[in-house]
Design a protein around this motif. Sequence first.
Motif, PDB file in Angstrom:
ATOM      1  N   CYS A  26     118.242  89.593  44.376  1.00 22.77           N
ATOM      2  CA  CYS A  26     117.589  90.039  45.607  1.00 22.77           C
ATOM      3  C   CYS A  26     117.274  88.813  46.455  1.00 22.77           C
ATOM      4  O   CYS A  26     116.747  87.820  45.957  1.00 22.77           O
ATOM      5  N   PHE A  28     115.167  88.698  48.948  1.00 20.17           N
ATOM      6  CA  PHE A  28     113.800  88.636  49.467  1.00 20.17           C
ATOM      7  C   PHE A  28     113.059  87.532  48.713  1.00 20.17           C
ATOM      8  O   PHE A  28     113.143  87.442  47.493  1.00 20.17           O
ATOM      9  N   CYS A  31     111.345  87.363  44.909  1.00 17.33           N
ATOM     10  CA  CYS A  31     111.559  88.615  44.182  1.00 17.33           C
ATOM     11  C   CYS A  31     112.212  88.296  42.838  1.00 17.33           C
ATOM     12  O   CYS A  31     113.161  87.524  42.772  1.00 17.33           O
ATOM     13  N   SER A  33     113.159  90.890  40.685  1.00 17.55           N
ATOM     14  CA  SER A  33     113.670  92.177  40.203  1.00 17.55           C
ATOM     15  C   SER A  33     114.834  91.965  39.237  1.00 17.55           C
ATOM     16  O   SER A  33     115.731  91.168  39.489  1.00 17.55           O
ATOM     17  N   CYS A  67     117.116  94.084  46.143  1.00 14.60           N
ATOM     18  CA  CYS A  67     116.874  95.006  45.040  1.00 14.60           C
ATOM     19  C   CYS A  67     116.542  96.371  45.670  1.00 14.60           C
ATOM     20  O   CYS A  67     116.220  96.455  46.848  1.00 14.60           O
ATOM     21  N   HIS A  70     113.068  96.473  47.520  1.00 11.25           N
ATOM     22  CA  HIS A  70     113.016  95.796  48.819  1.00 11.25           C
ATOM     23  C   HIS A  70     113.904  96.484  49.845  1.00 11.25           C
ATOM     24  O   HIS A  70     113.596  96.487  51.039  1.00 11.25           O
TER      25      HIS A  70
HETATM   26 ZN   LIG Z   1     113.621  92.429  45.729  1.00  7.83          ZN
END
Ligand SMILES: [Zn+2]
Length: 111
Positions: A26, A28, A31, A33, A67, A70
């Motif tokens: 991901c 972001f 993150c 994830s 992910c 997000h």
């Molecule tokens: Zn994420």
Amino acid sequence: MQVVERIIRDDRKLVSLLKEYVDYKCQFPDCDSHIPDENGVNYVEVAHIKAVAKEGKSVIGNLIVLCPNHHKEFDLGARNIFTQNTEIISGLLNGKNFEINLAYNYSYKIK
Ligand SMILES: [Zn+2]
């Protein structure tokens, strides 16, 4: 809806390359994830910053790898994009600042 589905199909190659470029993580910030599939490959999705339904294109600068959480937050949350070009996407998502670098290493795959 048919148009949206066709665009997504046509862009399948770019979508899979983008996931590879970011190592199935991901984009972001911060993150972590982790949703491994049966082969151990982390599940991620490619999101359009400007939605396909609003004529957003599947091009570098409008796509980020996220992910599922997000991705949904991008679609549903309070979002304010400050910068969007082929190198960077930055903004505010539900009160959280983010900056995503899009300067991928294209050369390693495209020969
Ligand atoms: Zn994420």
